[in-house]
Write a protein that holds these residues in place. Structure first.
Motif, PDB file in Angstrom:
ATOM      1  N   TRP A   1      -1.899  -8.146 -11.419  1.00 24.68           N
ATOM      2  CA  TRP A   1      -2.576  -7.326 -10.169  1.00 24.68           C
ATOM      3  C   TRP A   1      -1.967  -7.666  -9.000  1.00 24.68           C
ATOM      4  O   TRP A   1      -1.608  -7.116  -8.206  1.00 24.68           O
ATOM      5  CB  TRP A   1      -3.933  -7.577 -10.436  1.00 24.68           C
ATOM      6  CG  TRP A   1      -4.707  -7.057  -9.085  1.00 24.68           C
ATOM      7  CD1 TRP A   1      -4.708  -5.657  -8.586  1.00 24.68           C
ATOM      8  CD2 TRP A   1      -5.250  -7.893  -8.437  1.00 24.68           C
ATOM      9  NE1 TRP A   1      -5.560  -5.594  -7.607  1.00 24.68           N
ATOM     10  CE2 TRP A   1      -5.781  -7.096  -7.393  1.00 24.68           C
ATOM     11  CE3 TRP A   1      -5.505  -9.184  -8.068  1.00 24.68           C
ATOM     12  CZ2 TRP A   1      -6.342  -7.589  -6.153  1.00 24.68           C
ATOM     13  CZ3 TRP A   1      -6.174  -9.903  -7.143  1.00 24.68           C
ATOM     14  CH2 TRP A   1      -6.712  -8.683  -6.251  1.00 24.68           C
ATOM     15  N   LEU A   2      -1.989  -9.013  -8.763  1.00 23.46           N
ATOM     16  CA  LEU A   2      -1.674  -9.638  -7.480  1.00 23.46           C
ATOM     17  C   LEU A   2      -0.335  -9.374  -7.226  1.00 23.46           C
ATOM     18  O   LEU A   2       0.100  -9.051  -6.007  1.00 23.46           O
ATOM     19  CB  LEU A   2      -2.049 -11.244  -7.487  1.00 23.46           C
ATOM     20  CG  LEU A   2      -2.054 -11.866  -6.122  1.00 23.46           C
ATOM     21  CD1 LEU A   2      -3.195 -11.406  -5.283  1.00 23.46           C
ATOM     22  CD2 LEU A   2      -2.256 -13.519  -6.520  1.00 23.46           C
ATOM     23  N   SER A   3       0.571  -9.590  -8.204  1.00 18.74           N
ATOM     24  CA  SER A   3       2.076  -9.326  -7.982  1.00 18.74           C
ATOM     25  C   SER A   3       2.590  -7.861  -7.590  1.00 18.74           C
ATOM     26  O   SER A   3       3.596  -7.820  -6.901  1.00 18.74           O
ATOM     27  CB  SER A   3       3.021  -9.639  -9.244  1.00 18.74           C
ATOM     28  OG  SER A   3       2.704  -8.689 -10.305  1.00 18.74           O
ATOM     29  N   CYS A   4       1.512  -7.019  -7.846  1.00 16.32           N
ATOM     30  CA  CYS A   4       1.820  -5.434  -7.703  1.00 16.32           C
ATOM     31  C   CYS A   4       1.171  -5.129  -6.196  1.00 16.32           C
ATOM     32  O   CYS A   4       1.346  -3.969  -5.575  1.00 16.32           O
ATOM     33  CB  CYS A   4       1.247  -4.697  -8.786  1.00 16.32           C
ATOM     34  SG  CYS A   4       1.868  -4.843 -10.041  1.00 16.32           S
ATOM     35  N   LEU A   5       0.530  -6.060  -5.409  1.00 11.11           N
ATOM     36  CA  LEU A   5      -0.132  -5.780  -4.371  1.00 11.11           C
ATOM     37  C   LEU A   5       1.035  -5.438  -3.117  1.00 11.11           C
ATOM     38  O   LEU A   5       2.092  -6.268  -3.161  1.00 11.11           O
ATOM     39  CB  LEU A   5      -0.781  -6.791  -3.577  1.00 11.11           C
ATOM     40  CG  LEU A   5      -2.245  -6.908  -4.436  1.00 11.11           C
ATOM     41  CD1 LEU A   5      -2.709  -8.088  -3.875  1.00 11.11           C
ATOM     42  CD2 LEU A   5      -2.919  -5.778  -4.340  1.00 11.11           C
TER      43      LEU A   5
END
Length: 359
Positions: A6-10
């Motif tokens: 999730w964090l990588s897709c921000l």
């Protein structure tokens, strides 16, 4: 892993701010659960970025989005997880995440990056192809960026000679760029290599992402070879990263005055190693090809400097120690020790009249 994905897709959060965010929170899961007011108090994290994180949490399906990775056969590792490459952990600005299809280069296998001009000359195309073939023959990996020109010739040269090659992309691993390299992309995976990126699936090939991915190309590599490069070209950025990482940089010299080789030739002027023949790889990297045994894998065999001198002198005609000493410039004692080292490695044998090569 789901929180890290999730964090990588921000979007809209720079590398520095992202590192500060993770350091402050302690983990991606903590970021996900952090109150909005606490996000806004983090140093280097702007208010719009904090608001974007809060909004993303309301719409993101943790389980569903992560399952989509596996549906696409995309693997995912992050810097603190098992399987993250050791070679990338200590480089300047290491990637937090890696996405890959196929395999990652094994840390213990010698890897050579071959990079260069997109609009390359026929000479550079031939040089990249031949060098990649020779690297494959030594059992080493070829690393490049799957771009047009030298990168593509390097990948193809390695695969045509039965080697493994790995493409580091400046877009998502499920995005083929340039589009005409679709068959190359497929061959890389079919041949046991891998397609790798720090960017999440679906990410378009934005111009700013390609210079950043070059630090990963050099990071995976034990040495970098530049085959033609203009001034301020991407291949020179890769060379700069390699030097910062303590890697050896080599250059195939180009024609004087050729604008396509101005940058790479300047690297030579500034002290880079010179590759004038594929045979130079054996001398500089200390590896020699071992003959195929019924189509089996090619192996890489490290040699001492003296052993390499003697091995390059031996052939199928027996030579005694006196002759080997004269031809190599070694003392008789050094020549004897080198011969015995080669015999121990199965590369030379004793016979009537002296010693000869066995592989």
């Amino acid at each position: 892993m789901k929180y890290e994905y999730w964090l990588s897709c921000l979007n809209g959060i720079g590398c520095g701010a992202m590192r500060q965010l993770i350091k402050y929170a302690g983990s991606a899961k903590n970021v996900y659960e952090m109150p909005a007011k606490d996000l806004e108090s983090i140093y280097r994290l702007s208010q719009p970025a904090a608001q974007a994180i809060a909004l993303s949490r309301r719409h993101w399906d943790l389980d569903g989005e992560y399952e989509k990775l596996w549906e696409k056969n995309i693997n995912f590792v992050f810097s603190d997880s098992e399987g993250f490459p050791d070679k990338l952990k200590n480089i300047v600005n290491p990637p937090r995440w890696l996405f890959y299809i196929g395999e990652l280069p094994k840390d213990e296998v010698f890897s050579v990056a071959i990079v260069g001009a997109r609009a390359c000359s026929e000479y550079a195309a031939a040089a990249a192809t031949e060098l990649a073939k020779r690297v494959a023959d030594y059992g080493a990996n070829v690393i490049s960026g799957m771009a047009r020109g030298v990168d593509g010739y390097a990948h193809e040269g390695a695969m045509d000679h039965g080697g493994k090659t790995f493409a580091i992309l400046g877009c998502g691993v499920d995005v083929v760029y340039p589009p005409e390299h679709m068959r190359m992309y497929e061959r890389i995976l079919e041949s046991g290599g891998g397609v790798i990126s720090e960017y999440p699936p679906g990410r378009s090939p934005l111009a700013r992402q390609f210079p950043a991915r070059n630090r990963i190309i050099s990071g995976f590599s034990d040495a970098v070879i530049v085959v033609e490069g203009r001034e301020r070209s991407g291949s020179l950025i890769t060379a700069d990263h390699a030097l910062d990482q303590g890697k050896d940089v080599y250059v195939v010299p180009g024609l004087m005055g050729d604008i396509r080789a101005m940058g790479s030739n300047r690297l030579i002027k500034n002290g880079a190693g010179i590759i004038i023949s594929p045979d130079d790889l054996a001398g500089d990297f200390g590896f020699i090809p071992k003959a195929d045994r019924g189509g089996s894998d090619r192996l890489q065999i490290p040699l001492e400097k003296e052993e390499l001198k003697v091995y390059s002198t031996l052939d199928l005609c027996p030579k005694d120690i006196n002759e080997l000493s004269k031809q190599t410039g070694l003392s008789q004692r050094e020549a004897i020790l080198a011969v015995y080292g080669l015999i121990d490695k199965g590369l030379a044998g004793e016979c009537p009249g002296g010693y000869k090569i066995t592989v």
